[in-house]
Design an enzyme around this catalytic site. Sequence first.
Site, mmCIF file in Angstrom:
data_model
loop_
_atom_site.group_PDB
_atom_site.id
_atom_site.type_symbol
_atom_site.label_atom_id
_atom_site.label_comp_id
_atom_site.label_asym_id
_atom_site.label_seq_id
_atom_site.Cartn_x
_atom_site.Cartn_y
_atom_site.Cartn_z
ATOM 1 N N GLU A 137 -7.404 4.941 11.730
ATOM 2 C CA GLU A 137 -6.109 4.748 12.824
ATOM 3 C C GLU A 137 -6.085 6.159 13.466
ATOM 4 O O GLU A 137 -6.819 6.875 13.483
ATOM 5 C CB GLU A 137 -4.883 4.615 12.111
ATOM 6 C CG GLU A 137 -4.674 5.732 10.961
ATOM 7 C CD GLU A 137 -3.335 5.308 10.276
ATOM 8 O OE1 GLU A 137 -2.168 5.793 10.618
ATOM 9 O OE2 GLU A 137 -3.330 4.871 8.924
ATOM 10 N N ASP A 146 -9.309 3.750 5.974
ATOM 11 C CA ASP A 146 -8.334 3.789 6.982
ATOM 12 C C ASP A 146 -8.667 4.586 8.254
ATOM 13 O O ASP A 146 -8.665 5.644 8.455
ATOM 14 C CB ASP A 146 -7.204 4.493 6.373
ATOM 15 C CG ASP A 146 -5.792 4.329 6.905
ATOM 16 O OD1 ASP A 146 -5.886 3.961 8.098
ATOM 17 O OD2 ASP A 146 -4.774 4.831 6.334
ATOM 18 N N ASP A 182 0.628 -1.094 -0.107
ATOM 19 C CA ASP A 182 0.083 -0.116 0.042
ATOM 20 C C ASP A 182 0.855 1.288 0.073
ATOM 21 O O ASP A 182 1.932 1.393 0.705
ATOM 22 C CB ASP A 182 -1.196 0.005 1.185
ATOM 23 C CG ASP A 182 -0.423 -0.120 2.528
ATOM 24 O OD1 ASP A 182 -0.117 0.842 3.199
ATOM 25 O OD2 ASP A 182 0.188 -1.095 2.947
#
Length: 218
Positions: free
Chosen positions: A107, A105, A16
């Site tokens: 996080e 994503d 990625d």
Amino acid sequence: MIVSNLIERSKPKGIDVSSHQPNINWKGVARNDISFAYIKATEGISYKSPNFHSQYTGAATAGLIRGAYHFARPDVSSGARQAMHFLANGGGWTDDGITLPGALDMEYNPYGAKCYGLGTSGMVSWIQDFSNTYHSRTGRYPVIYTTTEWWKTCTGNSAAFGATNPLWIARYASEIGALPAGWESASFWQHADSGPNPGDADLFNGDMDALKRLARGC
């Protein structure tokens, strides 16, 4: 849940990448036995990666299965609005056999409060807003990228997504370890943040046929 078995290194390998890797030799990556790539497309409601298009098309031209990911900013807008920004700037999905469902994503906040100022129920609602909006436009639920620690801290270890959203877990170790509640297995494992190829190193938990089925939505 504890998953103690090492995901076999013979499984399809991936990377990625983001704008931190602006110049990628995709043919060289493919020669290094890389089968898939996730590429950062967007963040929040305004950021668009300046390298996304060249990375996305370069990966496809080299024969990789590829998908886009969105870095979530729950502190700046609703999940639905960010899903629409993602979809408008490369995050869509088509049944062409080489496009993975978009990834969300999740996080810790690099800019401020680690859970973006939301409580656990508010974070679950935000993720559902993004996920349901993406699903309503594409027919696919997004992959969720996270760590088990983040998931426990910021969602209260919610089990609300295991039945719908593929999991992409980040853990830099020889074993994948404990998974968030609701998931019996991870579809993707980010097992290192460096290696012989650009970006982070990933493994798919299945064979190439299974990876192609995920891309096709079947």
